[in-house]
Write a protein that holds these residues in place. Structure first.
Motif, PDB file in Angstrom:
ATOM      1  N   ASP A   1      10.471   5.801 -10.593  1.00 34.34           N
ATOM      2  CA  ASP A   1       9.771   6.865  -9.872  1.00 34.34           C
ATOM      3  C   ASP A   1      10.332   8.231 -10.270  1.00 34.34           C
TER       4      ASP A   1
ATOM      5  N   ARG B   1       2.167   2.249  -3.410  1.00 29.11           N
ATOM      6  CA  ARG B   1       1.187   2.846  -4.319  1.00 29.11           C
ATOM      7  C   ARG B   1       0.727   4.229  -3.851  1.00 29.11           C
ATOM      8  N   SER B   2       1.399   4.742  -2.814  1.00 26.75           N
ATOM      9  CA  SER B   2       1.009   6.039  -2.257  1.00 26.75           C
ATOM     10  C   SER B   2       1.396   7.176  -3.208  1.00 26.75           C
TER      11      SER B   2
ATOM     12  N   ALA C   1       8.373  -0.527 -10.761  1.00 29.66           N
ATOM     13  CA  ALA C   1       7.682   0.759 -10.887  1.00 29.66           C
ATOM     14  C   ALA C   1       8.391   1.842 -10.085  1.00 29.66           C
TER      15      ALA C   1
ATOM     16  N   LEU D   1       6.312  -4.041  -8.356  1.00 36.50           N
ATOM     17  CA  LEU D   1       6.269  -2.760  -7.654  1.00 36.50           C
ATOM     18  C   LEU D   1       7.663  -2.155  -7.534  1.00 36.50           C
TER      19      LEU D   1
ATOM     20  N   ARG E   1       6.471   6.068  -0.469  1.00 38.15           N
ATOM     21  CA  ARG E   1       6.985   5.113  -1.466  1.00 38.15           C
ATOM     22  C   ARG E   1       8.414   4.716  -1.121  1.00 38.15           C
TER      23      ARG E   1
ATOM     24  N   ARG F   1       0.829  -1.209   0.000  1.00 39.26           N
ATOM     25  CA  ARG F   1       0.000   0.000   0.000  1.00 39.26           C
ATOM     26  C   ARG F   1       0.865   1.261   0.000  1.00 39.26           C
TER      27      ARG F   1
END
Length: 436
Positions: free
Chosen positions: A382, A355-356, A378, A375, A362, A352
């Motif tokens: 950033d 995905r902030s 991803a 994740l 993050r 969670r």
């Protein structure tokens, strides 16, 4: 880091590469031995700087042998690193205690907080006052009584020895008139300080002295309330406000200041959890062992640091409370252990956080060792460099992310990518073969 990659790095012949390699905490003992023999002293100095608790294969005896060898290094910077190592063998420390370079002896005196009485005496009687001062701290053994007077007589060691000195009313008054604010601050914290002198120090012009009076166990409630209002109110200039905020905010970590509360029986600490002063509530919470219902009550404390401290030191705090604290207030690296390191922090909480919309959250998501590779990938792309840098070092980073990280505009991201756990050896071979 694989052995093949280590060989590639050492084979590059680049001293700067070898120096950075030396800070890797998972190097096998055979590699440490080679670094200890490196011609560049900056590389040799990385071996003792790894720290006593760092993993060494096959066992720590190998590291002890390296420390013995490096203690005779011709370069003072290497010997100083050995002297500062908390796990240096007694024979090594005894040699370095008489090292001709003052900085080496200072490093030894500063870090040897469990020195045997005879060794502590040697350091406390060193010819250099800076060495003697380094052997005086709240974490060192109390100096022998027969050294109190000579240590008190020198300005470099007066404040350091003062907590151990037996105070008479005459001596206390003389020290209260000292022009050295560090001496007056140490005096203000002395448990045997006469009440009249403590009252006078409550109006001392130096803010650190007044903070010590405020933290004292022995001042009356009305004096504490007045001092707290003065030190935390709007009337101070910005510099003084910062100093008082820092000292009061961190007092809970210092047993020389708040040990009377940190180490108090549970019943007394529970009473101080209702104190109007956050610094007292922090110290009471830091003692640990609080009942579950008390911890949950503290999760509503108006001071977020009280909540962090109580949660981090509790085995009962629910995982959702830990995640809520991080989501609402982030982490504070001055409060250890971190909330994301707590064994009850929920694994899905890291997902969670990843995905902030808040880059700070993050960043902390990457503390989750089992964060899914998708994740991590991803986060490696950033928009915030600090997040990409942390993602570059994650164990689940896909190799496919490395080319873009190595071409990143931020040099620190590139450096982190070069040290990535899964960095392919052939890539490193090509990189180290490039000129410059």
């Amino acid at each position: 880091m694989s052995q093949a990659l280590v060989e590639e790095l050492l084979g590059s012949g680049d001293a700067e590469v070898a120096r950075h390699l030396g800070f890797n905490k998972a190097l096998p003992a055979s590699v440490l031995g080679r670094l200890a023999a490196h011609p560049d002293p900056r590389v040799r100095a990385t071996v003792p700087r790894r720290g006593a608790g760092d993993p060494v294969a096959p066992d720590t005896e190998v590291l002890a042998g390296l420390l013995e060898r490096l203690a005779d290094d011709p370069e003072p910077m290497v010997r100083e690193a050995v002297a500062a190592h908390s796990d240096a063998p007694a024979a090594v420390r005894n040699r370095l205690m008489r090292d001709p370079v003052t900085a080496v002896r200072e490093a030894l005196a500063r870090g040897w907080t469990d020195a045997p009485p005879e060794a502590h005496r040697v350091l406390l009687t060193d010819a250099q006052p800076t060495v003697r001062a380094a052997a005086l701290s709240p974490w060192h053994p109390r100096p022998p009584r027969d050294l109190h007077e000579p240590l008190l007589a020198h300005p470099s060691t007066r404040a350091g020895v003062l907590p151990s000195v037996e105070l008479t009313p005459q001596r206390a008054e003389a020290l209260a008139a000292s022009g050295d604010g560090n001496v007056r601050a140490a005096l203000a914290a002395h448990p045997d300080l006469p009440e009249a002198v403590r009252t006078a120090l409550a109006d001392d012009p130096q803010i650190t002295v007044r903070v010590e009076v405020l933290l004292s166990r022995w001042i009356p409630p009305e004096t504490r309330a007045r001092l707290h209002a003065e030190l935390t109110g709007p009337g101070q200039d910005e510099a003084d406000r910062w100093i008082s905020s820092y000292l009061l905010g961190n007092a809970w970590k210092d047993r020389s200041r708040q040990g009377w509360l940190l180490d108090a029986p549970l019943e007394r600490r529970l009473a101080h959890l209702d104190s109007p002063y956050a610094f007292e509530r922090r110290a009471a919470a830091a003692g640990g062992g609080l009942p579950a219902e008390v911890v949950m009550r503290l999760m509503k404390d108006p001071d977020v640091q009280v909540r962090r401290i109580a949660a981090g030191n509790s085995a009962h705090v629910p995982g959702e409370e830990l995640e809520r604290l991080v989501r609402e207030h982030g982490e504070d690296t001055s409060v250890m252990p971190l909330l994301v390191e707590h064994p009850r922090f929920p694994p899905q909480g890291f997902v969670r956080l990843a995905r902030s919309g808040d880059p700070r959250l993050r960043l902390w998501a990457l503390e989750g060792e089992d964060l899914p590779a998708a994740l991590v990938s991803a986060l490696a792309a950033d928009p915030v460099p600090s997040v990409r840098r942390r993602a570059a070092g994650h164990r689940n980073l896909p190799v496919s992310c490395l080319p873009s990280l190595l071409a990143d505009d931020d040099p620190q991201v590139v450096e982190a990518a070069g040290a990535a756990p899964g960095f392919p050896v052939p890539w490193m071979r090509r990189l180290t073969a490039r000129p410059g």
